[in-house]
Motif scaffolding. Structure first.
Motif, PDB file in Angstrom:
ATOM      1  N   GLY A   4      77.108  27.496  83.807  1.00 56.05           N
ATOM      2  CA  GLY A   4      77.955  26.651  82.972  1.00 56.05           C
ATOM      3  C   GLY A   4      77.226  26.279  81.683  1.00 56.05           C
ATOM      4  N   PHE A   5      77.954  26.357  80.572  1.00 53.70           N
ATOM      5  CA  PHE A   5      77.411  26.000  79.258  1.00 53.70           C
ATOM      6  C   PHE A   5      78.301  24.953  78.599  1.00 53.70           C
ATOM      7  CE2 PHE A   5      76.185  30.319  80.202  1.00 53.70           C
ATOM      8  CZ  PHE A   5      74.825  30.314  79.922  1.00 53.70           C
ATOM      9  N   LEU A   6      77.711  24.183  77.711  1.00 51.05           N
ATOM     10  CA  LEU A   6      78.487  23.165  77.005  1.00 51.05           C
ATOM     11  C   LEU A   6      79.059  23.720  75.716  1.00 51.05           C
ATOM     12  CD1 LEU A   6      76.182  20.058  77.388  1.00 51.05           C
ATOM     13  CD2 LEU A   6      78.187  20.700  78.732  1.00 51.05           C
ATOM     14  N   GLU A 241      68.884  32.405  80.254  1.00 49.17           N
ATOM     15  CA  GLU A 241      69.937  31.673  79.523  1.00 49.17           C
ATOM     16  C   GLU A 241      69.496  30.221  79.398  1.00 49.17           C
ATOM     17  OE1 GLU A 241      72.459  32.503  77.908  1.00 49.17           O
ATOM     18  OE2 GLU A 241      73.074  34.474  78.651  1.00 49.17           O
ATOM     19  N   PRO A 242      68.655  29.935  78.401  1.00 51.70           N
ATOM     20  CA  PRO A 242      68.024  28.607  78.342  1.00 51.70           C
ATOM     21  C   PRO A 242      68.982  27.427  78.189  1.00 51.70           C
ATOM     22  CG  PRO A 242      67.049  30.138  76.755  1.00 51.70           C
ATOM     23  CD  PRO A 242      68.245  30.814  77.320  1.00 51.70           C
ATOM     24  N   ASP A 243      70.211  27.674  77.766  1.00 52.21           N
ATOM     25  CA  ASP A 243      71.129  26.554  77.538  1.00 52.21           C
ATOM     26  C   ASP A 243      71.997  26.205  78.739  1.00 52.21           C
ATOM     27  OD1 ASP A 243      70.196  26.336  74.968  1.00 52.21           O
ATOM     28  OD2 ASP A 243      71.711  27.706  74.155  1.00 52.21           O
ATOM     29  N   GLN A 244      71.788  26.877  79.851  1.00 50.59           N
ATOM     30  CA  GLN A 244      72.626  26.623  81.025  1.00 50.59           C
ATOM     31  C   GLN A 244      72.498  25.173  81.488  1.00 50.59           C
ATOM     32  OE1 GLN A 244      70.596  28.335  84.801  1.00 50.59           O
ATOM     33  NE2 GLN A 244      69.903  29.606  83.114  1.00 50.59           N
ATOM     34  N   VAL A 245      73.624  24.553  81.817  1.00 52.32           N
ATOM     35  CA  VAL A 245      73.580  23.187  82.350  1.00 52.32           C
ATOM     36  C   VAL A 245      74.031  23.139  83.806  1.00 52.32           C
ATOM     37  CG1 VAL A 245      73.834  22.075  80.093  1.00 52.32           C
ATOM     38  CG2 VAL A 245      75.884  22.604  81.436  1.00 52.32           C
ATOM     39  N   LEU A 283      70.997  19.509  80.738  1.00 48.26           N
ATOM     40  CA  LEU A 283      72.114  18.600  80.467  1.00 48.26           C
ATOM     41  C   LEU A 283      71.615  17.271  79.890  1.00 48.26           C
ATOM     42  CD1 LEU A 283      75.156  18.100  80.623  1.00 48.26           C
ATOM     43  CD2 LEU A 283      74.825  17.201  82.916  1.00 48.26           C
ATOM     44  N   LEU A 284      70.399  16.887  80.279  1.00 49.10           N
ATOM     45  CA  LEU A 284      69.845  15.607  79.817  1.00 49.10           C
ATOM     46  C   LEU A 284      69.783  15.537  78.286  1.00 49.10           C
ATOM     47  CD1 LEU A 284      66.993  15.402  82.436  1.00 49.10           C
ATOM     48  CD2 LEU A 284      68.827  13.727  82.211  1.00 49.10           C
ATOM     49  N   ASN A 285      69.480  16.679  77.655  1.00 54.39           N
ATOM     50  CA  ASN A 285      69.371  16.702  76.181  1.00 54.39           C
ATOM     51  C   ASN A 285      70.684  16.299  75.533  1.00 54.39           C
ATOM     52  OD1 ASN A 285      66.858  17.796  76.621  1.00 54.39           O
ATOM     53  ND2 ASN A 285      67.618  19.901  76.467  1.00 54.39           N
ATOM     54  N   HIS A 286      71.755  16.630  76.202  1.00 52.48           N
ATOM     55  CA  HIS A 286      73.080  16.380  75.629  1.00 52.48           C
ATOM     56  C   HIS A 286      73.535  14.934  75.837  1.00 52.48           C
ATOM     57  CE1 HIS A 286      77.400  16.477  75.147  1.00 52.48           C
ATOM     58  NE2 HIS A 286      77.517  16.088  76.391  1.00 52.48           N
ATOM     59  N   LEU A 287      72.967  14.259  76.807  1.00 51.91           N
ATOM     60  CA  LEU A 287      73.497  12.942  77.187  1.00 51.91           C
ATOM     61  C   LEU A 287      73.123  11.825  76.218  1.00 51.91           C
ATOM     62  CD1 LEU A 287      73.036  13.031  81.067  1.00 51.91           C
ATOM     63  CD2 LEU A 287      75.031  13.698  79.724  1.00 51.91           C
ATOM     64  N   LYS A 288      72.235  12.134  75.283  1.00 52.36           N
ATOM     65  CA  LYS A 288      71.834  11.161  74.260  1.00 52.36           C
ATOM     66  C   LYS A 288      71.361   9.851  74.878  1.00 52.36           C
ATOM     67  CE  LYS A 288      73.320  13.562  70.578  1.00 52.36           C
ATOM     68  NZ  LYS A 288      74.416  14.418  70.908  1.00 52.36           N
ATOM     69  N   ILE A 289      70.456   9.968  75.814  1.00 49.53           N
ATOM     70  CA  ILE A 289      69.918   8.788  76.470  1.00 49.53           C
ATOM     71  C   ILE A 289      68.783   8.235  75.613  1.00 49.53           C
ATOM     72  CG2 ILE A 289      68.788   7.948  78.571  1.00 49.53           C
ATOM     73  CD1 ILE A 289      70.023  10.681  79.779  1.00 49.53           C
ATOM     74  N   GLU A 290      68.814   6.942  75.398  1.00 45.11           N
ATOM     75  CA  GLU A 290      67.736   6.329  74.621  1.00 45.11           C
ATOM     76  C   GLU A 290      66.467   6.291  75.461  1.00 45.11           C
ATOM     77  OE1 GLU A 290      68.722   2.500  72.864  1.00 45.11           O
ATOM     78  OE2 GLU A 290      70.748   3.319  72.557  1.00 45.11           O
ATOM     79  N   LYS A 295      60.657   1.417  79.453  1.00 43.40           N
ATOM     80  CA  LYS A 295      61.718   1.460  80.464  1.00 43.40           C
ATOM     81  C   LYS A 295      61.889   2.862  81.034  1.00 43.40           C
ATOM     82  CE  LYS A 295      65.811  -0.592  79.939  1.00 43.40           C
ATOM     83  NZ  LYS A 295      67.001  -1.001  79.154  1.00 43.40           N
ATOM     84  N   LEU A 296      62.201   2.911  82.339  1.00 40.58           N
ATOM     85  CA  LEU A 296      62.511   4.193  82.965  1.00 40.58           C
ATOM     86  C   LEU A 296      63.869   4.667  82.457  1.00 40.58           C
ATOM     87  CD1 LEU A 296      61.471   3.191  86.563  1.00 40.58           C
ATOM     88  CD2 LEU A 296      60.376   4.969  85.197  1.00 40.58           C
ATOM     89  N   THR A 297      64.010   5.986  82.318  1.00 37.91           N
ATOM     90  CA  THR A 297      65.300   6.499  81.852  1.00 37.91           C
ATOM     91  C   THR A 297      65.875   7.492  82.859  1.00 37.91           C
ATOM     92  OG1 THR A 297      64.083   8.140  80.602  1.00 37.91           O
ATOM     93  CG2 THR A 297      64.911   6.250  79.367  1.00 37.91           C
ATOM     94  N   ILE A 298      67.139   7.791  82.658  1.00 44.00           N
ATOM     95  CA  ILE A 298      67.827   8.767  83.502  1.00 44.00           C
ATOM     96  C   ILE A 298      67.076  10.093  83.420  1.00 44.00           C
ATOM     97  CG2 ILE A 298      69.960  10.079  83.776  1.00 44.00           C
ATOM     98  CD1 ILE A 298      71.458   7.687  82.617  1.00 44.00           C
ATOM     99  N   ASP A 299      66.756  10.664  84.568  1.00 47.14           N
ATOM    100  CA  ASP A 299      65.954  11.879  84.567  1.00 47.14           C
ATOM    101  C   ASP A 299      66.143  12.641  85.874  1.00 47.14           C
ATOM    102  OD1 ASP A 299      64.208  13.693  83.506  1.00 47.14           O
ATOM    103  OD2 ASP A 299      62.403  12.636  84.163  1.00 47.14           O
TER     104      ASP A 299
END
Ligand code: ZN
Ligand code: ZN
Ligand code: ZN
Ligand code: ZN
Length: 332
Positions: A4-6, A241-245, A283-290, A295-299
């Motif tokens: 799957g790709f975005l 396929e490096p962009d696969q999510v 997919l994390l790159n796309h989520l725009k997580i600060e 602080k721990l972040t979504i990972d």
């Protein structure tokens, strides 16, 4: 293996539920728009905050009449602290929803993907939380016009809603939305392997040839290499396929030799669950997580989703199972 790709959706209406989308972010495009999961089921098992929609995959199962339409929904917690290695519980929850071809919500024929006409079918139900699009069960007690899934989201929205609630205007004020950016997921077949190679084996053999190691040293070194091996295999495979999510398939591609589940709990119907797809770290790159240092972040390294092998239809939204594997601390 399917990947799957975005993609930016050319038309946002294509991501509405009457077009049976596969997508990331925004509000969920519920398949059954009436009997939504709610209450406890939509709370994080770790911190009890309301879960936010992560992604959905439209994956009809042609073998069964009941699964003419089938969508898998993945929700996750917005609280970065729930993603640490230490937690046993999962910050993810997965639901599977099925509808047969004849159902009360959608026409028998597929929608015309070139025209937004089917949209008129999409808005019959308005029982949704203004903030997250999950089941809204609490009405604003003042204006009785907007609904929320939880007190938490009502408070979050108040900054914006206060204005509308008091002065009866259509002007919409910004607020800190917890939703992820919305994109379409398109599925493609994974290209074949370019060239086979196995340099890690040589490294292992070399290790065995060295006599001076104690058994413990050797054990530790072999464990390290096994760990590196899983990690490099993971990277080698996704480099095609490096962009696969998303990866659909028969086997999970683990990113580490650690923290692989030994057993998957069965479905509520009693049948075993089998691996269906995994969510990749890209997919994390796309989520725009600060990100912040304090602080721990979504990972995650990868998230493997397992669904009922009988594809049972025990309720409108059947809870399934997700396993989060973090990138091992030994592999850097
Ligand atoms: Zn949480
Ligand atoms: Zn909500
Ligand atoms: Zn109000
Ligand atoms: Zn089942």
């Amino acid at each position: 293996m399917e990947l799957g790709f975005l993609e930016e959706a050319e038309n946002s209406w294509k991501l509405q539920r009457c077009y049976f989308p596969s997508k990331v972010g925004g509000k969920p495009a519920w398949l059954d728009p009436e009997h939504l999961p709610g209450g406890e089921q939509m709370l994080c098992c770790i911190c009890s905050k309301p879960l936010i929609f992560l992604l959905q995959l439209y994956a009809p199962n042609d073998d069964k009449i009941e699964s003419f339409h089938r969508t898998i929904f993945v929700f996750c917690c917005r609280n970065g602290g729930c993603y640490s290695d230490m937690t046993k519980d999962s910050p993810f929850r997965v639901f599977r929803s099925l509808l047969s071809q004849e159902n009360k919500y959608y026409p028998n024929e597929a929608p015309d993907y070139n025209n937004p006409d089917a949209l008129s079918e999409c808005h019959l139900f308005t029982n949704l939380c203004e903030v997250c699009g999950n089941h809204g069960t609490k009405l604003c007690s003042r204006c009785k016009k907007v609904q929320y899934c939880s007190k938490h989201h009502q408070v979050l929205h108040w900054k914006s809603h206060k204005h509308q609630c008091n002065v009866n205007t259509d002007e919409i004020l910004e607020f800190n939305s917890p939703l992820f950016p919305e994109k379409e997921i398109v599925i493609e077949t994974e290209p074949p392997e370019k060239k086979p190679d196995n340099p890690d084996l040589d490294q292992l053999n070399e290790m065995h040839a060295v006599q001076d190691f104690s058994d413990d040293d050797l054990q530790a070194a072999v464990a390290d290499i096994t760990e590196d091996k899983a990690f490099s295999k993971f990277h080698e495979r996704i480099s095609r396929e490096p962009d696969q999510v998303i990866r659909y398939g028969k086997k999970v591609l683990w990113c580490s030799a650690d923290n692989i589940p030994s057993e998957i709990p069965p479905c509520i119907c009693g049948a075993q669950r089998t691996f269906m797809f995994q969510v990749m770290p890209q997919l994390l790159n796309h989520l725009k997580i600060e990100h912040s240092v304090t602080k721990l972040t979504i990972d995650w390294g990868t998230v493997a989703v397992y669904t009922c092998q009988d594809d049972c239809n025990t309720s409108p939204y059947i809870e399934e199972y997700a396993w989060k594997q973090n990138v091992s601390s030994t592999a850097t």
